[in-house]
Each structure stands twice: as structure tokens, then as C-alpha cells.
Write an enzyme that holds these catalytic residues in place. Sequence first.
Site, PDB file in Angstrom:
ATOM      1  N   ASP A  41      -3.479   5.364  -2.754  1.00 50.53           N
ATOM      2  CA  ASP A  41      -3.878   4.045  -2.284  1.00 50.53           C
ATOM      3  C   ASP A  41      -2.878   3.535  -1.248  1.00 50.53           C
ATOM      4  O   ASP A  41      -1.696   3.398  -1.534  1.00 50.53           O
ATOM      5  CB  ASP A  41      -3.920   3.117  -3.500  1.00 50.53           C
ATOM      6  CG  ASP A  41      -4.471   1.762  -3.138  1.00 50.53           C
ATOM      7  OD1 ASP A  41      -5.570   1.733  -2.574  1.00 50.53           O
ATOM      8  OD2 ASP A  41      -3.806   0.756  -3.402  1.00 50.53           O
ATOM      9  N   THR A  93      -5.796   2.281   3.513  1.00 52.56           N
ATOM     10  CA  THR A  93      -5.197   3.315   4.365  1.00 52.56           C
ATOM     11  C   THR A  93      -5.817   3.230   5.750  1.00 52.56           C
ATOM     12  O   THR A  93      -5.110   3.277   6.763  1.00 52.56           O
ATOM     13  CB  THR A  93      -5.452   4.722   3.781  1.00 52.56           C
ATOM     14  OG1 THR A  93      -5.258   4.673   2.371  1.00 52.56           O
ATOM     15  CG2 THR A  93      -4.511   5.734   4.369  1.00 52.56           C
TER      16      THR A  93
END
Length: 534
Positions: free
Chosen positions: A70, A104
Site C-alpha cells: 500500500d 501508489t
Amino acid sequence: MAPAAPAVPTAAVKSGRDSNFKDKEKSGSVRNSNIVAAKAVADAVRTSLGPRGMDKMIQSGNGDVTITNDGATILNQMSVIHPTAKMLVELSKAQDIEAGDGTTTVVVIAGALLDAAQKLLVKGIHPTAISESFQRAASQAEVILQNMATPIDLANDELLVKLATTSLNSKVVSQHSWLLAPMAVNAVKKVLDDSRPDNVDLKSIKIIKKMGDTVEESEMIDGALIDQKTMGRGGPTRVEKAKIALIQFQLSAPKTDMENQVIISDYAQMDRALKEERQYLLDLCKQIKKSGCNVVLIQKSILRDAVSELSLHFLAKMKIMVVKDIERDDIEFYSNILGCRPVASPDHMVPESLGSADLVEEISTGGDGKVIKVTGIQSSGPAVSILLRGSNKLVLEEADRSLHDALCVIRCLVKKRFLLPGGGAPEMEVACRLREKANERGGAEQYCWRAFADALELVPYTLAENAGLSPIHTVTELRTQHANGHANFGVNVRKGFVTDMKEENVVQPLLVSYNAIKQAAECVRSILKIDDIV
Ligand code: ADP
Ligand code: MG
């Protein structure tokens, strides 16, 4: 005589020019070093993008290890020092709050835009001009995304599960997405509030993590879970036909607000003091019993003990189950799910404030882990509990973060009911359409739009690169497809070429891509505007 006079002003003008020139050089170098620092952060997370992305192992100062994919978590745990690098950390955090997924992606896009900006600066375009062009390009991108999005009906569970699955694809726990994805959909649907149809409060979904078993043993509880043990002391650990009270006062001897001392000089006085304490606690317990309550949940107390040995003893004798240390923040959740009213004073202990359930029991989750499970709740509000299992801490924590992403994805769809194909299709579509629009623009603006469009291609490029495909071939193929009007085409990491992502069931919420581009552009603009660090 005459030549001396003009000599002074000439020198002054010269040195003025010099210092002007130096200033420009300085702001240029500050800007450059800012961009370099921020880009380094973006490069660090780039390899984590997508279903074939890598995970990061992060060791914190105290030796704790986290394994995660994550973006927000990676950046949060990285100790970055440079102030602009910190801006990217904040950017990812903002995306996490706003959309919950795409943390991301947002950093990768920001990195690419910074790279583009750096090249434009070298060409001699003024930072303000770049910044403004980027803003216009970003708003155009939003329009393009909106145009390619398809509306979604929240009643279509099958589709919602597909969306949750896409967000779980890139996680370590992706092989359990058959369980976690429907769980996320059901949980969000259960807490959907008709009075606020366009948002979901994820606080009403309580995830309780317990080590032991595998992720597959996780379940959404039809009832409530409390992450505590009973206080024991001979009291019941299983209560049928439960009447549950949620109390916010303490069952221990009162304390004065200030430091005070009571000096006791003989045994008679001591006896009296002890007797009074005993009587006080007994009265409290009797009051609780009188209301018909047989399970009491006590709010965590800081200033004085929530319960004393003596009160526990009385409550055990009265066959009342005691659970202490309910966090202040959880009071609302429990009062909601158990259908009881928090009681702040013993005088308010009335039967109406109690919640009713068929069964309250302490169950063991393996090892010394225990939770309290409440089933058959009569008037349960919109709240759910999920019991998450995992064989070790690393898996369990990552499962929690992944489930959070999946819940956020469903929340995004409640907020904005549109979906997009995944696999880099939205980014490529925006890039293609922006390039067309750029032709209608003149001068530096055209350059900036083109650079903006090229930067977005980094998302499909990285997806392909991380999947071990040839990024250049994949991106050019994808570009051709989009130029020919196939807006749903994306990088198919499983088959290894470019296909229609909707047919592959890889879909994601509009809000995630929309926010990612918007926030990344905003962050880059603010970095460009900085010309000095003091
Ligand atoms: P983020 O933290 O930004 O959500 P992820 O690692 O979850 O990053 O990757 C998200 C990207 O992966 C999205 O662009 C999404 O479209 C893409 N993606 C997810 N599943 C697939 C798949 N099966 N095939 C291709 N791309 C996928
Ligand atoms: Mg994701």
C-alpha cells in the site's frame, strides 16, 4: 573630469544585473533539488504498482517489520527528511483519506509530472506558465475521465464484487479475494444510511484482528464483536437473554479532583472507611442489577480504576458479566450496534437504556486470544463487525490494510456511482485525448499539455514493466488501440498483452483515478511554485 561621472552608475547597473542573474540561478537550483528529492520518493514506490508489483519490507526504529504494497503505508513509514519529499507523503495520505485506494498511482503520476516539469523548465518555460497549463490540463483530464466512465447501479452486487477484487489484486492476500471482496461489499451495504445516501461512515465497520488460523477463516459476524475478555472473578462468561448496559461511570471508590490525604488514626475509623467503600460499591452494583442488566460494558477510564476487585466480586455474585476498557471512540459504535444508550451516571440506569441480545459469550480465538461475541441483537443499528484472522502478524496487518482498501473502493462507488476500466486504460485514454486537445492550443501551453499527457503514460508503462512485459511495446500498442477509439483497452498482466479490461473484469471506481490525477497535479503545481527554502 567628465569620464569619472558615468563610471559609478555603470558599475551599479552591472552589479545589479549580476545579482539578478544569481537570484534566478538560485531559485532554479532550489526548484531542481526539490524536484529531484520528490522524484526519488516516487521512484521508490513505483515498483509496487499493480497486481504484479513488488511489496516493501519496512523496518521501523524499534525493530518492527511491516510488509506492504500500500503506497500510503510505505510512504508513511519511510522516514523522509527533505520537505518536498514530505509533500509526496502527504499527497499519498490525502488520496488515502479521499479515495482510500490509488495511493501508489497518485505518487507515480506526481513523479512523472515532476519529471515532465523539469524538462519543460530546461526548455525555458516559466514555472508559473507550466503550473497554470498543468491545472488546465488536469481539469480537461477530469472531463475526459467522466466521459469514458459508465454509471453503476449499487444493487448490482456482482459488479461491486469485481471492483473490490480489482483493488485486492495487487495485495499479498489477493488469493483470498473470493472471500474478502464479497465481505467488503456486504459490510458497506449493511451500514449504508438512507438519510445520507452519498457517503458511508467506515467507522461503523469494526475490524477485529486476531492472530491464529488463516485469512480464509475470517468472517463477517451476524451480530457484534468486542475485542476484550470478561473480567472473570467467577462471573459468567456466557449469558443468554442478555440485557446489555454500556456504562461510562466507574465501579471503584471515588477519588477527589486534587491530591488529598485522609489520615486515619485508629482501627475504628479504618473499619468505617472500608465499610463505607463497600457499601458505596454495593449500592452501585445493586443499581445496575435493579435495571435488569446482566452484561455490563465499561468505558475505559484514565483517572481512576474502572472497576475494583470488590465491585467485580459483587457483580460476579449477581451473575453479571463484566467487560471493561471499551475505548471512548468505540462507544458510539457499540451503542449503535447493540441498540443501547450509553449511561453516564448510576442514576440513569433504567431498563430503556439497555440493549437486548439472545446470547453474549466469550469465545476463544486460539492461544490466549479471546473476544466477546454478541448474537441475536434485537434492535441493531447500521454497524457491522468483521473478525479478521491471519497466521502471523505481518499477514494479519496487511490483510487489514487490504480489506480497508476494498471497503474504500465500495465507499467511492457510493460517493460517485461511476466506474472505469483498470489496467492503465483511464490514464492512456486521458493521454490520447489530451494530445488531441493540445493541438488546438498554441505556444508553451501546447508543449505543457503534451508533456502532461506523456507523463500519464507512466502508469500503463509501469504496470507492464512490473509484470515483466516489454513496457515500450505494450505502451505503443495501447496507444494505437486508444487512438483507434478502444477506450477500454488496458494492460492485461495475466495474458501479457493489451486487451479490453472490462471484459477481463478489471474495473475500478471513477473517483480513484479522478482524484489521483487531480491531486497529483495540484501537488506538482505547489512544488513548482517554491523558489526558496528558508
Ligand atoms: P494503488 O495503491 O495505487 O491502488 P495498486 O498496487 O493497487 O496501487 O495498483 C493499482 C493499479 O493496478 C490500477 O491502475 C489498476 O487498474 C491496476 N490493476 C489491478 N488489477 C489489475 C489486473 N488484473 N490487470 C491489470 N491491471 C490491474
Ligand atoms: Mg490498490
